[in-house]
Design an enzyme around this catalytic site. Structure first.
Site, PDB file in Angstrom:
ATOM      1  N   GLY A  63      -3.920   7.415  -8.769  1.00 43.62           N
ATOM      2  CA  GLY A  63      -3.605   8.638  -8.752  1.00 43.62           C
ATOM      3  C   GLY A  63      -2.191   8.806  -9.577  1.00 43.62           C
ATOM      4  N   GLU A  78      -8.124   1.135  -8.450  1.00 46.40           N
ATOM      5  CA  GLU A  78      -9.071   1.663  -7.588  1.00 46.40           C
ATOM      6  C   GLU A  78     -10.214   0.482  -7.362  1.00 46.40           C
ATOM      7  OE1 GLU A  78      -7.589   3.325  -9.663  1.00 46.40           O
ATOM      8  OE2 GLU A  78      -7.225   5.420  -8.781  1.00 46.40           O
ATOM      9  N   ALA A 122      -2.480   7.482  -5.123  1.00 43.15           N
ATOM     10  CA  ALA A 122      -3.085   8.595  -3.892  1.00 43.15           C
ATOM     11  C   ALA A 122      -2.609   7.795  -2.673  1.00 43.15           C
ATOM     12  CB  ALA A 122      -4.488   8.720  -4.003  1.00 43.15           C
ATOM     13  N   GLU A 140      -3.079   8.822 -13.116  1.00 37.10           N
ATOM     14  CA  GLU A 140      -4.036   9.840 -13.438  1.00 37.10           C
ATOM     15  C   GLU A 140      -3.323  11.145 -13.583  1.00 37.10           C
ATOM     16  OE1 GLU A 140      -6.760   8.689 -10.233  1.00 37.10           O
ATOM     17  OE2 GLU A 140      -8.286   9.155 -11.290  1.00 37.10           O
TER      18      GLU A 140
HETATM   19  N1  COA Z   1      -0.454   4.773  -0.733  1.00 35.69           N
HETATM   20  C1  COA Z   1       0.173   4.552   0.460  1.00 35.69           C
HETATM   21  N2  COA Z   1       1.233   3.854   0.572  1.00 35.69           N
HETATM   22  C2  COA Z   1       1.695   3.174  -0.394  1.00 35.69           C
HETATM   23  C3  COA Z   1       1.024   3.123  -1.556  1.00 35.69           C
HETATM   24  C4  COA Z   1      -0.249   3.998  -1.752  1.00 35.69           C
HETATM   25  N3  COA Z   1      -1.092   4.207  -2.877  1.00 35.69           N
HETATM   26  N4  COA Z   1       1.910   2.396  -2.330  1.00 35.69           N
HETATM   27  C5  COA Z   1       2.587   1.994  -1.881  1.00 35.69           C
HETATM   28  N5  COA Z   1       2.858   2.436  -0.508  1.00 35.69           N
HETATM   29  C6  COA Z   1       3.764   1.991   0.522  1.00 35.69           C
HETATM   30  C7  COA Z   1       3.687   0.725   1.069  1.00 35.69           C
HETATM   31  O1  COA Z   1       2.589   0.757   2.100  1.00 35.69           O
HETATM   32  C8  COA Z   1       4.988   0.350   1.661  1.00 35.69           C
HETATM   33  O2  COA Z   1       5.025   1.220   2.769  1.00 35.69           O
HETATM   34  P1  COA Z   1       5.763   0.429   4.115  1.00 35.69           P
HETATM   35  O3  COA Z   1       7.093   0.257   3.996  1.00 35.69           O
HETATM   36  O4  COA Z   1       5.600   1.908   5.248  1.00 35.69           O
HETATM   37  O5  COA Z   1       4.743  -0.504   4.402  1.00 35.69           O
HETATM   38  C9  COA Z   1       5.866   1.256   0.648  1.00 35.69           C
HETATM   39  O6  COA Z   1       5.119   2.108  -0.166  1.00 35.69           O
HETATM   40  C10 COA Z   1       6.156   0.094  -0.454  1.00 35.69           C
HETATM   41  O7  COA Z   1       5.562  -0.513  -1.054  1.00 35.69           O
HETATM   42  P2  COA Z   1       5.490  -2.072  -0.932  1.00 35.69           P
HETATM   43  O8  COA Z   1       3.983  -2.505  -1.190  1.00 35.69           O
HETATM   44  O9  COA Z   1       5.922  -2.789   0.137  1.00 35.69           O
HETATM   45  O10 COA Z   1       6.027  -2.227  -2.341  1.00 35.69           O
HETATM   46  P3  COA Z   1       6.104  -3.606  -3.459  1.00 35.69           P
HETATM   47  O11 COA Z   1       7.124  -3.773  -4.243  1.00 35.69           O
HETATM   48  O12 COA Z   1       5.633  -4.986  -2.544  1.00 35.69           O
HETATM   49  O13 COA Z   1       4.626  -3.393  -4.127  1.00 35.69           O
HETATM   50  C11 COA Z   1       2.988  -2.090  -5.328  1.00 35.69           C
HETATM   51  C12 COA Z   1       4.537  -2.349  -5.095  1.00 35.69           C
HETATM   52  C13 COA Z   1       2.986  -0.755  -6.308  1.00 35.69           C
HETATM   53  C14 COA Z   1       2.419  -3.260  -6.287  1.00 35.69           C
HETATM   54  C15 COA Z   1       2.184  -2.010  -4.104  1.00 35.69           C
HETATM   55  O14 COA Z   1       2.802  -0.964  -3.327  1.00 35.69           O
HETATM   56  C16 COA Z   1       0.497  -1.571  -4.279  1.00 35.69           C
HETATM   57  O15 COA Z   1      -0.128  -2.098  -4.619  1.00 35.69           O
HETATM   58  N6  COA Z   1       0.348  -0.087  -4.113  1.00 35.69           N
HETATM   59  C17 COA Z   1      -0.941   0.605  -3.944  1.00 35.69           C
HETATM   60  C18 COA Z   1      -1.234   0.783  -5.431  1.00 35.69           C
HETATM   61  C19 COA Z   1      -2.650   1.168  -5.584  1.00 35.69           C
HETATM   62  O16 COA Z   1      -3.533   0.540  -5.260  1.00 35.69           O
HETATM   63  N7  COA Z   1      -2.855   2.433  -5.768  1.00 35.69           N
HETATM   64  C20 COA Z   1      -4.200   3.120  -6.163  1.00 35.69           C
HETATM   65  C21 COA Z   1      -4.511   3.804  -5.038  1.00 35.69           C
HETATM   66  S1  COA Z   1      -5.912   4.567  -5.173  1.00 35.69           S
END
Ligand code: COA
Length: 260
Positions: free
Chosen positions: A112, A135, A66, A115
């Site tokens: 999400g 989460e 999400a 999910e």
């Molecule tokens: N919500 C909002 N933005 C998200 C996102 C999320 N769940 N997951 C990734 N993004 C965005 C990042 O903020 C980044 O945006 P920016 O370039 O404007 O800063 C972009 O997507 C790229 O992500 P980034 O984190 O730079 O990539 P990465 O390869 O370093 O890491 C992940 C990849 C998936 C490990 C990392 O993005 C992450 O942990 N995301 C969140 C996962 C999460 O906790 N999801 C559950 C949400 S309830």
């Protein structure tokens, strides 16, 4: 219909819906959730669509969760509404769709995103896929059905560990857990999904939809799945597809289902 965050393409009865926010790793903001609802609703009503494949754009993510930026300042009421609305218009909606939905998990499927894949009828992953429900590392729990659907698929103990540790598993571990049905390369992911979708679409769409209903009945509170199976089985006898399917078998030819 035109969308800002998704792309819908139909090819000979198989419709692919691609979540298209690659710069945000296809994170689900509310607008995307609403667009997905509209697209699934349209495809369910579209007689031309037999099977739906759901995937993410780019090579990195199916859906990375999400959109955290949208709910970071929510209070209790807003958080509750977020989960309730999302479950109603997308996650439960997809699970109960009368047409098969296959998740083509092409990279990160987190929060999400996992999910959403869990709400699909089954999942196929590329070998770079990573799945998890992180989460609790954000101070929240899965709110789009993850605490319910993950244990249904992989068992309570594994789901407890995955959710409590907030860790990710790779595609082979997901295969081993029964979370995904197949693992293939990224190039072969959509072709494999299409091949399976084509096989499904050669069968009676009415019977396939009855099967979805009967299988889902097992997981619904207060519903006796065996009774639903009896009802759905019986209803099949009143369909043109049943007449065609049985007639074709007896005439030793391939069935050409009218889809009614
Ligand atoms: N919500 C909002 N933005 C998200 C996102 C999320 N769940 N997951 C990734 N993004 C965005 C990042 O903020 C980044 O945006 P920016 O370039 O404007 O800063 C972009 O997507 C790229 O992500 P980034 O984190 O730079 O990539 P990465 O390869 O370093 O890491 C992940 C990849 C998936 C490990 C990392 O993005 C992450 O942990 N995301 C969140 C996962 C999460 O906790 N999801 C559950 C949400 S309830």
């Amino acid at each position: 219909m035109s969308y800002n965050n998704i792309v819908v393409k139909e090819n000979n009865g198989i419709t692919t819906i691609t979540i298209n926010r690659p710069n945000k790793l296809n994170a689900l903001n509310m607008e995307t959730i609403k667009e997905l609802h509209e697209a699934f609703k349209d495809e369910e009503a579209d007689e031309g669509t037999k099977v739906i494949i759901l995937t993410g754009s780019g090579e990195k993510a199916f859906v990375a969760g999400a959109d955290i930026s949208e709910f970071a300042d929510f209070d209790v009421k807003e958080g509750t509404n977020l989960a309730a609305k999302g479950q109603r218009i997308l996650f439960d909606f997809v699970e109960n769709l009368s047409k098969p939905v296959i998740a083509a998990v092409n990279g990160f499927a987190l929060g999400g995103g996992l999910e959403l894949a869990l709400a699909c009828h089954f999942r196929i992953a590329s070998d770079n896929a990573k799945m998890g429900l992180p989460e609790v590392s954000l101070g929240v729990i899965p709110g789009y059905g993850g605490t319910q659907r993950l244990p249904q698929l992989i068992g309570k103990g594994r789901a407890m560990e995955l959710i409590m540790t907030a860790s990710m598993i790779d595609a082979n571990q997901a295969l081993n857990y029964g979370l995904v049905n197949h693992v293939t390369t990224q190039e072969e992911l959509l072709p494999l999904c299409e091949k399976i979708a084509r096989k499904i679409s050669n069968n009676s769409t009415v019977a396939v939809s009855s099967a979805i209903k009967a299988i889902n009945a097992h997981y619904k509170d207060g519903v006796n799945g065996f009774n639903i199976e009896i009802q759905e089985f019986g209803n099949c006898f009143g369909t043109d597809d049943f007449t065609e399917g049985t007639t074709a078998f007896l005439q030793k030819r391939k069935a050409d289902f009218p889809g009614k």
